[in-house]
Design a protein around this motif. Structure first.
Motif, mmCIF file in Angstrom:
data_model
loop_
_atom_site.group_PDB
_atom_site.id
_atom_site.type_symbol
_atom_site.label_atom_id
_atom_site.label_comp_id
_atom_site.label_asym_id
_atom_site.label_seq_id
_atom_site.Cartn_x
_atom_site.Cartn_y
_atom_site.Cartn_z
ATOM 1 N N VAL A 161 0.820 -1.257 0.325
ATOM 2 C CA VAL A 161 0.154 0.053 -0.253
ATOM 3 C C VAL A 161 0.865 1.625 0.149
ATOM 4 O O VAL A 161 1.003 2.089 -0.843
ATOM 5 C CB VAL A 161 -0.831 0.064 1.451
ATOM 6 N N ALA A 162 1.916 1.394 0.564
ATOM 7 C CA ALA A 162 2.980 2.146 0.866
ATOM 8 C C ALA A 162 3.307 2.561 -0.585
ATOM 9 O O ALA A 162 3.837 3.614 -1.046
ATOM 10 C CB ALA A 162 3.664 2.424 1.998
ATOM 11 N N LEU A 163 4.254 1.415 -0.839
ATOM 12 C CA LEU A 163 4.522 1.384 -2.316
ATOM 13 C C LEU A 163 3.651 2.529 -3.300
ATOM 14 O O LEU A 163 4.079 3.294 -4.283
ATOM 15 C CB LEU A 163 5.265 0.324 -2.030
ATOM 16 N N LYS A 164 2.127 1.965 -3.459
ATOM 17 C CA LYS A 164 0.896 2.597 -4.150
ATOM 18 C C LYS A 164 1.130 3.653 -4.175
ATOM 19 O O LYS A 164 0.687 4.751 -5.173
ATOM 20 C CB LYS A 164 0.133 1.569 -4.556
ATOM 21 N N ARG A 165 1.040 4.420 -2.741
ATOM 22 C CA ARG A 165 1.293 5.493 -2.718
ATOM 23 C C ARG A 165 1.937 6.297 -2.974
ATOM 24 O O ARG A 165 1.946 7.477 -3.697
ATOM 25 C CB ARG A 165 0.340 5.486 -1.412
ATOM 26 N N MET A 166 3.548 6.126 -2.953
ATOM 27 C CA MET A 166 4.574 6.602 -3.515
ATOM 28 C C MET A 166 4.860 6.662 -5.286
ATOM 29 O O MET A 166 5.085 7.939 -5.424
ATOM 30 C CB MET A 166 5.859 5.756 -2.613
ATOM 31 N N HIS A 167 4.459 5.810 -5.743
ATOM 32 C CA HIS A 167 3.984 6.109 -6.736
ATOM 33 C C HIS A 167 2.625 6.772 -6.859
ATOM 34 O O HIS A 167 3.222 7.281 -8.620
ATOM 35 C CB HIS A 167 4.073 4.099 -7.254
ATOM 36 N N GLN A 168 1.474 6.755 -7.207
ATOM 37 C CA GLN A 168 0.643 7.860 -6.770
ATOM 38 C C GLN A 168 1.052 9.288 -7.354
ATOM 39 O O GLN A 168 1.166 9.175 -8.085
ATOM 40 C CB GLN A 168 -0.525 7.359 -6.236
#
Length: 131
Positions: free
Chosen positions: A1-8
């Motif tokens: 989830v944290a990786l997805k937010r960083m990507h977004q």
């Protein structure tokens, strides 16, 4: 989830920078185009030269030069405020708005200074042509 937010966040930041760069390039091209309009001295030479009419058309040509310079300065100021560089200044954005106001007033003055003589000239030709 944290990786997805960083990507977004990174995608959003990239898109925002792309928009800034597009605005920067558009403002720069606009500045160049308006400066080219300023460099076109043909109307001033035609209407203000030795064989020119000197009246309203000369005045409109000169005011149009001021309008072109105002549009140029407005576009440069917008480029300064929109280009993604460090130390952006809100005062450049303010200067762009003021320059745009001056350019609009000068364009209106140039147009109005030739509208009446042009319309009167055209209506006189139409009236004399019917006799």
């Amino acid at each position: 989830v944290a990786l997805k937010r960083m990507h977004q966040k990174r995608v959003v930041a990239t898109e925002a920078r792309n928009v800034e760069l597009t605005d920067c390039v558009a403002a720069s091209w606009s500045a160049a185009a308006h400066f080219a309009r300023f460099l076109d001295m043909a109307p001033v030479v035609k209407h203000c030269g030795a064989h020119g009419s000197v009246g309203e058309y000369c005045a409109a040509s000169i005011v149009d030069l001021f309008a072109s310079l105002s549009w140029t300065s407005s576009s440069i100021a917008y480029a300064v405020s929109e280009c993604p560089v460090k130390g952006q200044s809100q005062s450049a954005f303010c200067a762009a708005g003021i320059s745009k106001l001056i350019a609009g007033i000068a364009d209106a003055a140039a147009a109005l200074s030739v509208a009446v003589p042009t319309c009167l000239h055209n209506s006189t030709q139409k009236t004399s042509g019917r006799n």
